[in-house]
Structures are given as C-alpha cells and as structure tokens.
Scaffold this motif. Structure first.
Motif, short mmCIF file in Angstrom:
data_model
loop_
_atom_site.label_atom_id
_atom_site.label_comp_id
_atom_site.label_asym_id
_atom_site.label_seq_id
_atom_site.Cartn_x
_atom_site.Cartn_y
_atom_site.Cartn_z
N LYS A 197 13.22 -12.37 16.15
CA LYS A 197 12.82 -11.64 17.33
C LYS A 197 14.01 -11.43 18.25
N THR A 222 7.55 -14.88 23.86
CA THR A 222 6.16 -15.20 23.51
C THR A 222 5.46 -15.99 24.60
N GLN A 255 -0.98 -7.94 23.53
CA GLN A 255 -0.62 -9.36 23.51
C GLN A 255 -1.43 -10.06 22.44
N SER A 256 -0.73 -10.48 21.40
CA SER A 256 -1.38 -11.20 20.31
C SER A 256 -0.95 -12.66 20.35
N GLN A 290 2.69 -13.85 19.67
CA GLN A 290 3.56 -12.68 19.57
C GLN A 290 4.10 -12.21 20.91
N GLU A 292 3.79 -6.88 23.51
CA GLU A 292 4.45 -5.87 22.69
C GLU A 292 4.23 -4.51 23.35
N GLU A 325 -6.47 -6.84 12.19
CA GLU A 325 -5.18 -7.15 12.82
C GLU A 325 -5.00 -6.46 14.17
#
Lengths: 112, 113
Positions: free
Chosen positions: A2, A104, B37-38, B41, B44, B85
C-alpha cells in the motif's frame, strides 16, 4: 504494497498517557498530510493538517512530518477517554487535495 | 448548520440487485467526494465532483459503479448487479471548494448477501 501503511492496533493506554500514532508512506510526491479522527459509526473529522516537513501543535495534539523518512506522527498529550476513536492518516499530492490517500486507521482506547 | 447527510444509513440487499446511495452535501459546498471504507482497507477514493461534473472518476472499481450529481447539490452513487465484495461503508464528503477541508457524512453501511 500500500502507498500508506498504518498499524491498525488496537492500542490501549491509560488515561493521562502520551499516545503516539504513526504512518509511513512510499510515494515522495505526497506534500500534504492530515490526521482524521473517526468515532464508531460516524464519518471521519479532520484533526490536523500539515504541509511538508515539520511540526504543528494544536492543544493536546501535535502532528509531525519527516519527509526524508516518509514518516508522519500524531502525538496526543494528557489522553482522555473521549479520545477513544480510530485515527486515520491521509495524504495528498498537491493543493486541491481532492483525492486523499488514507491509511487503514489505528483503533485507540483510553482506559479511565 | 446541517452537516453532510447520507441515506439510507444501512442497506441490506441480495447479490445481483442494484442499489442507490444518496448524499446531501453541506449547503454551498461546490466539491463532493465519494469514498468506500472496507474492513482493514481504510478509506478508498471513488469519485470527485466539482459542481455537476466529475473530473476524476479514477477510483470507481468497475463499470458497475456510477455516480451523478444534479443541481450542484445532491449526489447519487449507484451500484448495479451488486456483489458480496461491494459490502462496505460508503462515505460522502463535501468541501466549500476544491482544496478546502473535506467534511464527511456518517456513511451508508451496505451489506450484500
């Protein structure tokens, strides 16, 4: 790999402690650095905003940027239970930061 | 002063169905952004609007995703033929103009079964 790496935690510290949150990044083109705080089931809110290398202080919060190491930090002094949240670092290439690149997030709990 | 609002707050749908997510930006804000927002992760970037036009759609993950903004205000993010997903929190943000601080809404939590 990342572009922005951030330890997800969780991190638990006693009330009153100094908290250190960090992010590393790989792209030297990033110029603008931000820290957001996100409470559970809420949207992120901007805490600190810095340009290039250096320190910036706002109350109990200090943001630090070291572009030579591609490393940014957020310090929280005299931590309070209300500081318990997820902290996200974010970066942008230039002014007009319409496309933010986020870490994150680190989940922080301050124990009374 | 009202902040950014999003609806619905939660959405459960079946795989293959289409969903529409709505964002009402802060009044007077010309720039609007969508993020996803996962778990694990982070946020994004999906798409950015300046007024009604979208100069940057680079973050849309596939052609099943589209967004529009009408009247320089409300925006809708549409996901066609949803997949598991796609389950995530979809966040909208607005700013007074490009480059200004982005203010986020509470998000829409999408679960695709």
């Amino acid at each position: 790999q990342k572009e922005v790496e951030q330890d997800p935690g969780p991190l638990s510290v006693p009330e009153g402690a100094i908290v250190s949150l960090n992010c590393t990044y790989s792209n030297s083109a990033f110029q603008y650095f931000m820290w957001y705080r996100q409470y559970s089931r809420k949207g992120p809110e901007l805490l600190m905003y810095t340009y290039s290398s250096g320190n910036k202080e706002d109350g109990r919060f200090t943001a630090q940027v070291d572009k030579s190491s591609k490393y940014i930090s957020l310090f929280i002094r005299d931590s309070q239970p209300s500081d318990s949240a997820t902290y996200l670092c974010a970066m942008a290439y230039n002014f007009g930061n319409e496309k933010l690149t986020f870490g994150t997030g680190t989940r922080l709990t301050i124990i009374p | 002063g009202a902040g950014v609002s999003q609806s619905p707050s939660n959405k459960v749908t079946e795989k293959g169905k289409d969903v529409e997510l709505r964002c009402d930006p802060i009044s007077g804000h010309t720039a609007l952004y969508w993020y996803r927002q996962s778990l694990g992760q982070g946020l994004e970037f999906l798409i950015y609007f300046q007024g009604n036009s979208a100069p940057d759609k680079s973050g849309l993950p596939s052609d099943r995703f589209s967004a529009e903004r009408t009247g320089g205000s409300v925006s809708t993010l549409t996901i066609q033929r949803t997949q598991q997903e796609d389950s995530a929190v979809y966040l909208c943000a607005s700013s007074f103009m490009r480059g200004e601080t982005q203010y986020f809404g509470p998000g829409t939590r999408l679960l695709v079964l």
